[in-house]
Write a protein that holds these residues in place. Sequence first.
Motif, mmCIF file in Angstrom:
data_model
loop_
_atom_site.group_PDB
_atom_site.id
_atom_site.type_symbol
_atom_site.label_atom_id
_atom_site.label_comp_id
_atom_site.label_asym_id
_atom_site.label_seq_id
_atom_site.Cartn_x
_atom_site.Cartn_y
_atom_site.Cartn_z
ATOM 1 N N GLU A 84 10.363 -3.592 -6.789
ATOM 2 C CA GLU A 84 10.464 -2.285 -6.136
ATOM 3 C C GLU A 84 9.103 -1.621 -6.023
ATOM 4 O OE1 GLU A 84 13.268 -0.102 -8.393
ATOM 5 O OE2 GLU A 84 14.996 -1.315 -7.761
ATOM 6 N N ARG A 85 8.274 -1.749 -7.064
ATOM 7 C CA ARG A 85 6.947 -1.134 -7.015
ATOM 8 C C ARG A 85 6.067 -1.811 -5.959
ATOM 9 N NH1 ARG A 85 8.073 -0.758 -12.628
ATOM 10 N NH2 ARG A 85 7.122 -2.805 -13.039
ATOM 11 N N LEU A 86 6.146 -3.131 -5.878
ATOM 12 C CA LEU A 86 5.369 -3.839 -4.855
ATOM 13 C C LEU A 86 5.841 -3.468 -3.459
ATOM 14 C CD1 LEU A 86 5.125 -7.407 -6.432
ATOM 15 C CD2 LEU A 86 3.269 -5.758 -6.149
ATOM 16 N N TRP A 87 7.151 -3.380 -3.290
ATOM 17 C CA TRP A 87 7.690 -3.042 -1.961
ATOM 18 C C TRP A 87 7.251 -1.644 -1.544
ATOM 19 C CZ3 TRP A 87 7.554 -7.522 -2.452
ATOM 20 C CH2 TRP A 87 8.562 -8.466 -2.494
ATOM 21 N N ARG A 88 7.189 -0.720 -2.491
ATOM 22 C CA ARG A 88 6.742 0.645 -2.165
ATOM 23 C C ARG A 88 5.282 0.634 -1.727
ATOM 24 N NH1 ARG A 88 9.944 2.357 -6.666
ATOM 25 N NH2 ARG A 88 8.097 2.351 -8.018
ATOM 26 N N THR A 89 4.463 -0.177 -2.391
ATOM 27 C CA THR A 89 3.047 -0.268 -2.010
ATOM 28 C C THR A 89 2.896 -0.822 -0.599
ATOM 29 O OG1 THR A 89 2.409 -0.641 -4.322
ATOM 30 C CG2 THR A 89 0.814 -1.266 -2.629
ATOM 31 N N ILE A 90 3.661 -1.868 -0.280
ATOM 32 C CA ILE A 90 3.588 -2.460 1.056
ATOM 33 C C ILE A 90 4.151 -1.500 2.098
ATOM 34 C CG2 ILE A 90 4.341 -4.380 2.496
ATOM 35 C CD1 ILE A 90 4.391 -6.116 -0.044
ATOM 36 N N ALA A 91 5.226 -0.799 1.756
ATOM 37 C CA ALA A 91 5.810 0.163 2.696
ATOM 38 C C ALA A 91 4.827 1.286 3.006
ATOM 39 C CB ALA A 91 7.101 0.730 2.126
ATOM 40 N N ALA A 92 4.070 1.727 1.990
ATOM 41 C CA ALA A 92 3.068 2.774 2.226
ATOM 42 C C ALA A 92 1.973 2.264 3.157
ATOM 43 C CB ALA A 92 2.467 3.227 0.898
ATOM 44 N N TRP A 93 1.632 0.995 3.013
ATOM 45 C CA TRP A 93 0.630 0.375 3.878
ATOM 46 C C TRP A 93 1.112 0.358 5.327
ATOM 47 C CZ3 TRP A 93 -1.020 -5.446 3.097
ATOM 48 C CH2 TRP A 93 -2.106 -5.738 3.941
ATOM 49 N N ALA A 94 2.413 0.194 5.523
ATOM 50 C CA ALA A 94 2.970 0.095 6.872
ATOM 51 C C ALA A 94 3.059 1.442 7.578
ATOM 52 C CB ALA A 94 4.370 -0.530 6.807
ATOM 53 N N ALA A 95 2.850 2.544 6.857
ATOM 54 C CA ALA A 95 2.954 3.870 7.468
ATOM 55 C C ALA A 95 1.914 4.030 8.578
ATOM 56 C CB ALA A 95 2.755 4.954 6.414
ATOM 57 N N PRO A 96 2.237 4.779 9.639
ATOM 58 C CA PRO A 96 1.325 4.900 10.784
ATOM 59 C C PRO A 96 -0.065 5.397 10.426
ATOM 60 C CG PRO A 96 3.488 5.742 11.354
ATOM 61 C CD PRO A 96 3.508 5.452 9.873
ATOM 62 N N SER A 97 -0.205 6.184 9.378
ATOM 63 C CA SER A 97 -1.507 6.759 9.030
ATOM 64 C C SER A 97 -2.225 5.987 7.933
ATOM 65 C CB SER A 97 -1.328 8.207 8.568
ATOM 66 O OG SER A 97 -0.492 8.250 7.418
ATOM 67 N N ALA A 98 -1.730 4.791 7.598
ATOM 68 C CA ALA A 98 -2.233 4.109 6.395
ATOM 69 C C ALA A 98 -3.322 3.083 6.650
ATOM 70 C CB ALA A 98 -1.062 3.417 5.676
ATOM 71 N N GLU A 99 -3.649 2.763 7.902
ATOM 72 C CA GLU A 99 -4.545 1.638 8.173
ATOM 73 C C GLU A 99 -5.893 1.754 7.473
ATOM 74 O OE1 GLU A 99 -1.733 1.685 11.684
ATOM 75 O OE2 GLU A 99 -2.712 3.150 10.400
ATOM 76 N N ASP A 100 -6.442 2.953 7.363
ATOM 77 C CA ASP A 100 -7.803 3.112 6.859
ATOM 78 C C ASP A 100 -7.852 3.646 5.437
ATOM 79 O OD1 ASP A 100 -8.699 4.147 10.142
ATOM 80 O OD2 ASP A 100 -8.991 2.188 9.226
ATOM 81 N N ARG A 101 -6.824 3.409 4.669
ATOM 82 C CA ARG A 101 -6.780 3.977 3.326
ATOM 83 C C ARG A 101 -6.841 2.919 2.232
ATOM 84 N NH1 ARG A 101 -1.817 7.962 3.186
ATOM 85 N NH2 ARG A 101 -2.539 8.144 1.049
ATOM 86 N N GLY A 102 -7.281 1.730 2.562
ATOM 87 C CA GLY A 102 -7.468 0.708 1.542
ATOM 88 C C GLY A 102 -6.190 0.202 0.924
ATOM 89 N N ARG A 103 -5.109 0.145 1.716
ATOM 90 C CA ARG A 103 -3.826 -0.270 1.151
ATOM 91 C C ARG A 103 -3.815 -1.736 0.730
ATOM 92 N NH1 ARG A 103 -0.828 4.140 -0.407
ATOM 93 N NH2 ARG A 103 -0.750 5.690 1.268
ATOM 94 N N ALA A 104 -4.543 -2.594 1.446
ATOM 95 C CA ALA A 104 -4.584 -4.000 1.052
ATOM 96 C C ALA A 104 -5.223 -4.153 -0.319
ATOM 97 C CB ALA A 104 -5.344 -4.819 2.097
ATOM 98 N N GLN A 105 -6.259 -3.392 -0.558
ATOM 99 C CA GLN A 105 -6.911 -3.405 -1.862
ATOM 100 C C GLN A 105 -5.953 -2.916 -2.945
ATOM 101 O OE1 GLN A 105 -9.839 -4.662 -2.018
ATOM 102 N NE2 GLN A 105 -10.840 -3.995 -3.888
ATOM 103 N N GLU A 106 -5.237 -1.864 -2.644
ATOM 104 C CA GLU A 106 -4.258 -1.326 -3.592
ATOM 105 C C GLU A 106 -3.178 -2.351 -3.898
ATOM 106 O OE1 GLU A 106 -0.871 2.216 -3.745
ATOM 107 O OE2 GLU A 106 -2.550 2.389 -2.346
ATOM 108 N N LEU A 107 -2.734 -3.077 -2.879
ATOM 109 C CA LEU A 107 -1.722 -4.105 -3.086
ATOM 110 C C LEU A 107 -2.233 -5.200 -4.006
ATOM 111 C CD1 LEU A 107 0.958 -5.524 -2.493
ATOM 112 C CD2 LEU A 107 -0.141 -6.533 -0.475
ATOM 113 N N CYS A 108 -3.456 -5.659 -3.784
ATOM 114 C CA CYS A 108 -4.016 -6.727 -4.622
ATOM 115 C C CYS A 108 -4.089 -6.295 -6.080
ATOM 116 C CB CYS A 108 -5.396 -7.121 -4.110
ATOM 117 S SG CYS A 108 -5.372 -7.979 -2.524
ATOM 118 N N LEU A 109 -4.509 -5.068 -6.313
ATOM 119 C CA LEU A 109 -4.570 -4.550 -7.677
ATOM 120 C C LEU A 109 -3.178 -4.440 -8.286
ATOM 121 C CD1 LEU A 109 -7.295 -1.808 -7.145
ATOM 122 C CD2 LEU A 109 -7.558 -3.931 -8.432
#
Length: 238
Positions: free
Chosen positions: A6-31
Amino acid sequence: MEGRRERLWRTIAAWAAPSAEDRGRAQELCLSVVAEFAGVDAAMVTLWARGERAQEILGASDDWAAGVVETQYTVGEGPGVESLRGGDPVLVPDLRVEQVRWPGFAEEALSAGVRAMFAFPLQIGAIKMGTFELLRRRAGALAHEELTDAVLAADLIAAVLLRQADRAERAGEDFEPRLLTSFDDVNIATGMLAARLRIGLDEALARLRGHAFGRQRSVLAVARDVIEHRIALDDLAE
């Protein structure tokens, strides 16, 4: 297990948000993956373009992981490369027994402390976008639940990237995700070398890689030297 998923899915879902492209979500996911998966010491997400000639690191949990990505790209082999080519996960619980399979990569990776590696393609249908990879400093397979979650995570990451690319296209924009490391200089140097020597791009890239490997350097560093004329193109003729 459910809490981790559930925690991983929430991180990926936040990355998919329209405003998330430039917020380092891939880095957050890896961590997050490193924190949630027992025994996983590093994670990285890479993008590939123009076959295997162009690669970009979208996210990496640390410099060690990013260095392994760069090693694969320099030698042109390894679990990530094989996963991208074949479109299937490549699971390596003990890299020492795979030295014949990827001799150049295995030698460098083992020296860097990699003992196990697991690569998952980012692919939807025939569209290949990159790889999601996990590293361990000790030998051993992923637990069944972790393997299942890693496969699902790769599918979700691919869906996010495809959605972002589609969103950019509909807006009349180029798809330009925030990158940790770009290897575009390799693409530029490859084109320069191909034009100078009148050879194909694949052969030009192979010469850059051979020069880099023979001198224990990264292909990115060699490419930058070519662009800055610190290495003459004619020096790569053989």
